[in-house]
Design a protein around this motif. Sequence first.
Motif, PDB file in Angstrom:
ATOM      1  N   ASP A 111       0.748  -1.193   0.108  1.00 12.52           N
ATOM      2  CA  ASP A 111       0.081   0.078   0.040  1.00 12.52           C
ATOM      3  C   ASP A 111       1.114   1.266  -0.034  1.00 12.52           C
ATOM      4  O   ASP A 111       0.465   2.295  -0.333  1.00 12.52           O
ATOM      5  CB  ASP A 111      -0.920  -0.093   1.242  1.00 12.52           C
ATOM      6  N   GLY A 170      -1.240   7.783   5.280  1.00 10.95           N
ATOM      7  CA  GLY A 170      -2.669   7.095   5.641  1.00 10.95           C
ATOM      8  C   GLY A 170      -2.529   5.799   5.023  1.00 10.95           C
ATOM      9  O   GLY A 170      -3.582   5.151   4.892  1.00 10.95           O
ATOM     10  N   ASP A 171      -1.493   5.370   4.708  1.00 13.44           N
ATOM     11  CA  ASP A 171      -1.170   3.733   4.081  1.00 13.44           C
ATOM     12  C   ASP A 171      -1.359   2.792   4.923  1.00 13.44           C
ATOM     13  O   ASP A 171      -1.227   3.133   6.382  1.00 13.44           O
ATOM     14  CB  ASP A 171       0.141   3.815   3.315  1.00 13.44           C
ATOM     15  N   ARG A 193      -3.731   0.476   5.365  1.00 11.35           N
ATOM     16  CA  ARG A 193      -5.154   0.014   6.026  1.00 11.35           C
ATOM     17  C   ARG A 193      -5.515  -1.406   5.374  1.00 11.35           C
ATOM     18  O   ARG A 193      -6.179  -2.137   6.125  1.00 11.35           O
ATOM     19  CB  ARG A 193      -6.306   1.314   5.779  1.00 11.35           C
ATOM     20  N   GLU A 194      -5.086  -1.485   4.407  1.00  9.61           N
ATOM     21  CA  GLU A 194      -5.664  -2.909   3.626  1.00  9.61           C
ATOM     22  C   GLU A 194      -4.658  -3.567   3.124  1.00  9.61           C
ATOM     23  O   GLU A 194      -4.524  -4.627   3.697  1.00  9.61           O
ATOM     24  CB  GLU A 194      -6.751  -2.347   2.365  1.00  9.61           C
ATOM     25  N   GLY A 202      -4.216   0.038  13.854  1.00 11.40           N
ATOM     26  CA  GLY A 202      -4.904  -0.759  12.842  1.00 11.40           C
ATOM     27  C   GLY A 202      -4.210  -0.678  11.351  1.00 11.40           C
ATOM     28  O   GLY A 202      -4.855  -0.756  10.391  1.00 11.40           O
ATOM     29  N   ARG A 203      -2.903  -0.392  11.591  1.00  8.36           N
ATOM     30  CA  ARG A 203      -2.049  -0.513  10.358  1.00  8.36           C
ATOM     31  C   ARG A 203      -1.254  -1.749   9.904  1.00  8.36           C
ATOM     32  O   ARG A 203      -0.766  -2.322  10.816  1.00  8.36           O
ATOM     33  CB  ARG A 203      -1.177   0.670  10.153  1.00  8.36           C
ATOM     34  N   ARG A 204      -1.079  -2.333   8.544  1.00  9.10           N
ATOM     35  CA  ARG A 204      -0.318  -3.125   8.475  1.00  9.10           C
ATOM     36  C   ARG A 204       1.071  -2.937   7.691  1.00  9.10           C
ATOM     37  O   ARG A 204       0.991  -2.044   7.301  1.00  9.10           O
ATOM     38  CB  ARG A 204      -1.215  -4.025   7.419  1.00  9.10           C
TER      39      ARG A 204
END
Length: 419
Positions: free
Chosen positions: A199, A357-358, A360-361, A396-398
């Motif tokens: 991401d 903002g990176d 999340r997915e 909550g970030r990967r």
Amino acid sequence: MIKAAEFMVRHGMNADRVELDACTKAIFARMQSGLEAYQDTVPMIPTYLRGEKQVPAGRKTAVIDAGGTNFRTALVSFTEDGVVTENMQKHEMPGSKEPTDWQSFIDHTAECVLPLMTEAETVGFCFSYPATVTPDKDSRVINLTKQVEIHGAEGKLLGADLMAALKRMGAEEKPIVTLNDTPATLLGGTALADKTGYDGLIGLVAGTGLNTCCMLPENRIAKLGSDSSEKMLINLETGSYCGYPRGDFDEEMDEGLPDKGTYLAEKLCAGRYFGPLCLHTLKAAAREGVFSAKTREFILGLESLATNTADKWGSGRLPKGIVGEDAVNMVYIINEIFDRGARSITCTLCAILMLTGDGREKPVCIAADGSLFNKSKLFRPFLEEYMAVYAGEIMGRRFEFVTVEEATLLGTAAAALLN
């Protein structure tokens, strides 16, 4: 250990003074300010480099890596079978052991790279020190860090001065791309990766020095005045941040350095300083009765302490004769200093995740390099633990740490070939 814990709190050296949430938000605010206008702490330097395309295969570039400890040159190319590195030469970084001057440094660099110029199409010059980057991808030196002394460096242009020296030596003029080691680490760590699986991209150098970089759309960098949405690499120079809590022995160590008062985050978190900082702290603890008389005598007799030795002691591999409560207290003190450094770098990385903002997915690729990250037994486990808790569970970030051998060399070559 009670003695050691009380001692560390009394002198403001306890690791939990770096509170993850508050410190992350504080450095995030400085990053945002750095995007608006140049500042001395977290200057957010645009590099004018792009890094999202595939590196072209088959072309050769001459690479210079002027690092905190070593100075290297090589001829690098990317092929379908991988990276080819030829004619690697390694020297001591000029100015690292004894002072030198700018012209001597440039002449040395030109002499080292001259034999590569007939085969190279371009030149990539990685300079691991603060510099502003020009739109034509040259770099103007701001100052030297890591206790390297090159007199007359401030304000000089790396690429222009190097090419002038090469032309005097008979070389043909060729394009030179200059960059910091942290963007080089990011580019090197992702040069052969499938970037669609990530991401976002972050670069981390945790070695002799400390720095980070990331990628942002140009229109987020207000001081450029661009409306382009194309992403650019930003050299954050986060080692210059001055907002982390400091203790008595940070100030004591800094007082004896020629660059007193600057690059305070680097002095909390980088391999160049962990050993000396542990020594200042252990000597004060010995003077204040934390250790027995025998151990006190041993510690006060130390003239220096290398970071890798401090790391070994903090991992429990102590000098002969340091046992019992003395052993527990020594391990505790050293661990607190490495722990605090890892907390501080966690805050920096999490502030970058807030900024971009990176994560999340799909995960963010954190391309990491440096002796502290790769070799320390203490540092990396602390860093991974705090990142898992704060970035992973709370934000909550990967994310995924990625390491590549010779990342700086590869990234410098990629920068020259892509840009």
